[in-house]
Design a protein around this motif. Structure first.
Motif, PDB file in Angstrom:
ATOM      1  N   ARG A   3      14.426   0.482   6.726  1.00 48.46           N
ATOM      2  CA  ARG A   3      14.943   1.426   5.753  1.00 48.46           C
ATOM      3  C   ARG A   3      16.106   0.787   5.017  1.00 48.46           C
ATOM      4  O   ARG A   3      17.058   0.307   5.614  1.00 48.46           O
ATOM      5  CB  ARG A   3      15.409   2.704   6.440  1.00 48.46           C
ATOM      6  CG  ARG A   3      15.868   3.785   5.490  1.00 48.46           C
ATOM      7  CD  ARG A   3      16.300   5.010   6.264  1.00 48.46           C
ATOM      8  NE  ARG A   3      15.175   5.571   7.005  1.00 48.46           N
ATOM      9  CZ  ARG A   3      14.311   6.433   6.491  1.00 48.46           C
ATOM     10  NH1 ARG A   3      14.447   6.822   5.243  1.00 48.46           N
ATOM     11  NH2 ARG A   3      13.318   6.895   7.202  1.00 48.46           N
ATOM     12  N   PHE A  12      13.950   3.654  -0.477  1.00 54.35           N
ATOM     13  CA  PHE A  12      12.526   3.443  -0.198  1.00 54.35           C
ATOM     14  C   PHE A  12      12.415   2.680   1.103  1.00 54.35           C
ATOM     15  O   PHE A  12      13.410   2.175   1.634  1.00 54.35           O
ATOM     16  CB  PHE A  12      11.827   2.697  -1.344  1.00 54.35           C
ATOM     17  CG  PHE A  12      12.375   1.320  -1.600  1.00 54.35           C
ATOM     18  CD1 PHE A  12      11.813   0.210  -0.990  1.00 54.35           C
ATOM     19  CD2 PHE A  12      13.447   1.121  -2.471  1.00 54.35           C
ATOM     20  CE1 PHE A  12      12.310  -1.063  -1.241  1.00 54.35           C
ATOM     21  CE2 PHE A  12      13.934  -0.144  -2.720  1.00 54.35           C
ATOM     22  CZ  PHE A  12      13.377  -1.236  -2.109  1.00 54.35           C
ATOM     23  N   GLU A  45       7.741  10.883  -3.594  1.00 59.34           N
ATOM     24  CA  GLU A  45       7.330  10.973  -2.194  1.00 59.34           C
ATOM     25  C   GLU A  45       6.170  10.023  -1.905  1.00 59.34           C
ATOM     26  O   GLU A  45       6.110   9.388  -0.847  1.00 59.34           O
ATOM     27  CB  GLU A  45       6.930  12.409  -1.873  1.00 59.34           C
ATOM     28  CG  GLU A  45       6.404  12.631  -0.463  1.00 59.34           C
ATOM     29  CD  GLU A  45       7.431  12.324   0.619  1.00 59.34           C
ATOM     30  OE1 GLU A  45       7.037  12.147   1.789  1.00 59.34           O
ATOM     31  OE2 GLU A  45       8.645  12.259   0.290  1.00 59.34           O
ATOM     32  N   ARG A  48       7.507   6.625  -1.519  1.00 56.90           N
ATOM     33  CA  ARG A  48       8.208   6.458  -0.253  1.00 56.90           C
ATOM     34  C   ARG A  48       7.224   6.243   0.886  1.00 56.90           C
ATOM     35  O   ARG A  48       7.417   5.384   1.746  1.00 56.90           O
ATOM     36  CB  ARG A  48       9.078   7.686   0.016  1.00 56.90           C
ATOM     37  CG  ARG A  48      10.020   7.538   1.228  1.00 56.90           C
ATOM     38  CD  ARG A  48      10.625   8.851   1.624  1.00 56.90           C
ATOM     39  NE  ARG A  48       9.603   9.772   2.140  1.00 56.90           N
ATOM     40  CZ  ARG A  48       9.086   9.689   3.373  1.00 56.90           C
ATOM     41  NH1 ARG A  48       9.471   8.729   4.190  1.00 56.90           N
ATOM     42  NH2 ARG A  48       8.178  10.549   3.766  1.00 56.90           N
TER      43      ARG A  48
END
Length: 412
Positions: A3, A12, A45, A48
């Motif tokens: 992360r 991201f 999203e 991600r």
């Protein structure tokens, strides 16, 4: 997963297995990204979850970097008309993935079940100026070009319109006009036009590309297009099922065995009279059958049965006819004579080529628009005898009568 964050905010996630694969290796991530978007997942999203920067996702989707629309709701594409005619979004995504993976256009087309030329045209029309192919941007471009109506080529070019109109005045057919323009002006594609474009300009209401009165210069003289039903759309002609020519014995196709006949009618003035013609396929021997009681199904059945009854048994193998209504009693003819009847396909006169050729020769004796009922059976027999004495090139200049006599001699 690793992360990365900036000021404590997650931006991201990047999978360790993808860290050094480079942008060409993102085909799997791109497919997963589009699957998530299609399921209603937001762009941020989806990026991600896949493990790519949101700007990469927006660039995949829109073909341009993300700014104000970073948090916009995902665009849902409208239902496509189907796999037959237009490329779908999924197919364009597959094309982009194939290009990114270095596959050839032919290989991409094979994977999609499309023609290689379809894929080549798609890339040529919808790729970015620098050669980059973005599927959703390409889809938007294709949809923008699709609406109709559009101005026709003839309407957009006064010079082309004047040339076409001048040739129509000279009674040129649209096909002749199209061929002549290409031959006379090979280096001017703006003057090249297909014959269908000319027909559309003449027949379609409201276009005004060509003056409607020019349609009368066509050989048909029609000012509107008349639709024709295809053979597959026809309803069965007769109550009793037909046996089609595809089921005819092979011996009849190669003309090796005599006794297979072709038949038709020649029609007189105002469709009021007719003569039945029978031509034997191997020898080209011709029989003319008078129809004094008209050309209804019952009259034709009885006349043909009487004529074929005079033939030797080995010359009564089959009869091939078109799908004219006069053969509506074909099953009764077969029961009475034992001769099976085979029917040609719709709009296929070449399947009875010998009979068609003979009918053309008979018009020398029985011109069109004349009353055929005036000819007696004796006169018809004399005409058939003279026709059977003509040497034929296809018989190596033998006559049909000589071929039939030789055949009967061998049989006896």
């Amino acid at each position: 997963m690793q992360r990365l964050s900036c000021a404590g905010v997650a931006v991201f996630e990047v999978g360790r297995e993808r860290a050094s694969r480079g942008r060409v290796r993102l085909a799997a991530e791109r497919r997963r990204y589009f699957d998530l978007v299609a399921d209603g997942v937001g762009t941020v999203e989806a990026c991600r979850r896949v493990g790519v920067d949101r700007r990469t996702g927006h660039y995949w989707r829109h073909g341009r970097p993300s700014r104000a629309r970073a948090n916009a709701a995902p665009r849902r594409s409208r239902p496509e008309p189907g796999p037959g005619r237009f490329l779908t979004v999924d197919e364009r995504i597959a094309i982009a993935d194939g290009l990114a993976a270095g596959r050839s256009r032919r290989a991409i087309a094979a994977e999609l079940g499309r023609s290689p030329s379809t894929v080549a045209r798609e890339i040529a029309r919808n790729a970015r100026p620098r050669g980059e192919y973005r599927p959703h941007a390409a889809h938007d471009l294709a949809r923008a070009r699709r609406p109709r109506p559009k101005p026709g080529k003839i309407a957009a070019s006064p010079e082309l319109r004047e040339r076409v109109q001048a040739m129509l005045h000279e009674k040129f057919s649209p096909e002749q006009i199209a061929a002549r323009l290409r031959r006379d002006h090979p280096d001017r594609p703006e003057l090249h036009v297909t014959h269908e474009t000319i027909y559309q300009a003449l027949y379609v209401q409201g276009r005004g590309e060509l003056r409607r009165e020019l349609a009368r210069a066509l050989r048909t003289g029609r000012t509107t297009r008349t639709p024709r039903a295809s053979g597959e759309q026809r309803r069965p002609r007769f109550a009793e099922p037909m046996v089609m020519i595809s089921d005819r014995p092979a011996e009849a196709d190669d003309r090796a065995v005599p006794g297979h006949w072709e038949g038709d009618l020649i029609i007189g003035k105002d469709n009021a009279s007719a003569i039945a013609t029978l031509v034997e396929r191997a020898t080209r021997y011709t029989l003319l059958v008078p129809l004094p009681h008209g050309r209804g199904a019952d009259a034709v059945r009885d006349a043909l049965a009487a004529a074929t009854a005079t033939l030797p048994a080995h010359l009564q193998r089959s009869l091939t006819w078109d799908q004219g209504s006069e053969m509506g009693r074909h099953h009764e003819f077969t029961i009475a004579t034992g001769i099976p009847v085979y029917f040609c396909d719709p709009h296929s006169p070449w399947q009875r080529g010998s009979n068609e050729n003979t009918n053309g020769l008979l018009r020398q004796y029985f011109p069109k628009s004349t009353d055929l009922s005036a000819h007696t059976p004796e006169h018809l027999a004399a005409v058939a005898a003279q026709l059977n004495r003509r040497p034929r090139k296809t018989l190596n200049w033998d006559t049909p009568a000589e071929r039939l006599a030789t055949l009967l001699t061998k049989t006896s």
